[in-house]
Design a protein around this motif. Structure first.
Motif, mmCIF file in Angstrom:
data_model
loop_
_atom_site.group_PDB
_atom_site.id
_atom_site.type_symbol
_atom_site.label_atom_id
_atom_site.label_comp_id
_atom_site.label_asym_id
_atom_site.label_seq_id
_atom_site.Cartn_x
_atom_site.Cartn_y
_atom_site.Cartn_z
ATOM 1 N N CYS A 105 -4.780 -4.526 2.090
ATOM 2 C CA CYS A 105 -5.953 -5.335 2.053
ATOM 3 C C CYS A 105 -6.375 -5.798 3.510
ATOM 4 C CB CYS A 105 -5.180 -6.936 0.978
ATOM 5 S SG CYS A 105 -4.674 -6.350 0.147
ATOM 6 N N ILE A 106 -5.213 -5.932 4.273
ATOM 7 C CA ILE A 106 -6.442 -6.147 5.611
ATOM 8 C C ILE A 106 -6.601 -5.299 6.186
ATOM 9 C CG2 ILE A 106 -5.707 -6.684 8.376
ATOM 10 C CD1 ILE A 106 -3.514 -8.814 7.021
ATOM 11 N N GLN A 107 -6.025 -3.784 7.155
ATOM 12 C CA GLN A 107 -6.989 -2.484 6.980
ATOM 13 C C GLN A 107 -8.268 -2.073 6.195
ATOM 14 O OE1 GLN A 107 -4.292 0.548 7.148
ATOM 15 N NE2 GLN A 107 -4.239 0.933 8.830
ATOM 16 N N CYS A 108 -7.978 -2.341 5.146
ATOM 17 C CA CYS A 108 -9.467 -2.241 3.721
ATOM 18 C C CYS A 108 -10.745 -3.335 4.478
ATOM 19 C CB CYS A 108 -8.993 -2.108 2.430
ATOM 20 S SG CYS A 108 -8.230 -0.702 1.983
ATOM 21 N N CYS A 109 -9.903 -3.959 4.552
ATOM 22 C CA CYS A 109 -11.317 -5.211 4.559
ATOM 23 C C CYS A 109 -10.648 -6.065 5.643
ATOM 24 C CB CYS A 109 -11.235 -6.401 3.214
ATOM 25 S SG CYS A 109 -10.895 -5.840 1.623
ATOM 26 N N ALA A 125 -9.964 -5.559 9.256
ATOM 27 C CA ALA A 125 -10.265 -3.699 10.282
ATOM 28 C C ALA A 125 -11.799 -3.479 9.716
ATOM 29 C CB ALA A 125 -9.654 -3.489 9.748
ATOM 30 N N PRO A 126 -12.481 -3.401 9.370
ATOM 31 C CA PRO A 126 -13.892 -2.825 9.286
ATOM 32 C C PRO A 126 -15.082 -3.696 9.935
ATOM 33 C CG PRO A 126 -13.199 -2.296 7.375
ATOM 34 C CD PRO A 126 -11.857 -3.128 7.829
ATOM 35 N N LEU A 127 -14.277 -4.635 9.535
ATOM 36 C CA LEU A 127 -15.201 -6.658 9.508
ATOM 37 C C LEU A 127 -14.872 -6.780 10.996
ATOM 38 C CD1 LEU A 127 -17.172 -8.841 9.026
ATOM 39 C CD2 LEU A 127 -14.957 -9.740 8.587
ATOM 40 N N CYS A 128 -13.925 -6.322 11.689
ATOM 41 C CA CYS A 128 -13.421 -6.750 13.168
ATOM 42 C C CYS A 128 -13.792 -5.409 14.006
ATOM 43 C CB CYS A 128 -12.096 -7.376 13.844
ATOM 44 S SG CYS A 128 -11.223 -8.488 12.433
ATOM 45 N N GLU A 129 -14.081 -4.756 13.600
ATOM 46 C CA GLU A 129 -14.328 -3.481 14.590
ATOM 47 C C GLU A 129 -15.976 -3.438 14.880
ATOM 48 O OE1 GLU A 129 -14.477 1.349 13.649
ATOM 49 O OE2 GLU A 129 -13.224 0.248 12.668
ATOM 50 N N THR A 130 -16.607 -4.195 13.847
ATOM 51 C CA THR A 130 -18.248 -4.502 13.131
ATOM 52 C C THR A 130 -18.253 -5.080 14.265
ATOM 53 O OG1 THR A 130 -18.412 -3.457 11.145
ATOM 54 C CG2 THR A 130 -19.860 -4.725 12.408
ATOM 55 N N MET A 131 -18.000 -6.673 14.692
ATOM 56 C CA MET A 131 -17.739 -7.470 15.177
ATOM 57 C C MET A 131 -17.616 -7.210 16.603
ATOM 58 S SD MET A 131 -19.205 -9.960 13.068
ATOM 59 C CE MET A 131 -19.178 -11.237 14.672
ATOM 60 N N GLY A 132 -16.550 -6.428 16.690
ATOM 61 C CA GLY A 132 -16.560 -5.767 18.115
ATOM 62 C C GLY A 132 -17.239 -5.310 19.308
ATOM 63 N N LEU A 133 -18.436 -3.836 18.071
ATOM 64 C CA LEU A 133 -19.078 -3.042 18.431
ATOM 65 C C LEU A 133 -20.041 -4.256 18.437
ATOM 66 C CD1 LEU A 133 -18.663 0.306 16.202
ATOM 67 C CD2 LEU A 133 -18.610 -0.050 18.475
ATOM 68 N N CYS A 134 -21.209 -5.016 18.262
ATOM 69 C CA CYS A 134 -21.668 -5.647 18.233
ATOM 70 C C CYS A 134 -21.225 -6.892 19.993
ATOM 71 C CB CYS A 134 -22.347 -6.635 17.073
ATOM 72 S SG CYS A 134 -22.629 -6.161 15.312
#
Length: 133
Positions: A109-113, A115-124
């Protein structure tokens, strides 16, 4: 497999020094400071009375109660061993299996939900630059 009968060591009865704090001799309990001494016969007879009283009382109490108390403690440790072998260890194994499944589920669940959010925030936030003037 047959259990081997161990011989009891009648000389060294405390090989692991479990009761080293209860080794009490006359000199550990009674002492007369320099300059204050009783009559020699009182001191030597006090030693004999102390030692004899301690030994006789211990032997009487251990004779009256020792076997029953040893039986009690043997049964107590047998119950603890039984509980560990037949109850606690299997229960821990069940919990380990069940929690392992929960861990894999939550990890997915953490990987699917998340992880993408954290990756996106990291890119921002990685595009932010700080400059000093």
């Amino acid at each position: 497999m047959a259990e081997q009968q161990q011989e009891v060591d009648l000389l060294n009865r405390d090989p692991n020094s479990l009761n080293s704090t209860t080794q009490v001799a006359f000199e550990d309990v009674l002492a007369e400071p320099d300059g204050t001494h009783s009559i020699d016969c009182v001191w030597s007879n006090s030693y004999k009375c102390f030692t004899c009283g301690k030994n006789c009382c211990y032997k009487l109490m251990s004779t009256l109660c020792g076997i029953c108390i040893a039986l009690y403690w043997g049964c107590e440790f047998a119950m603890i061993t039984f509980e560990m072998v037949w109850c606690c260890t299997p229960a821990l194994k069940v919990h380990s299996i069940m929690l392992g499944i929960c861990q894999r589920f939550l990890g997915s669940c953490i990987q699917c939900c998340l992880a993408p959010l954290c990756e996106t925030m990291g890119l921002c936030f990685s595009n932010i630059t700080i400059s000093k003037k």
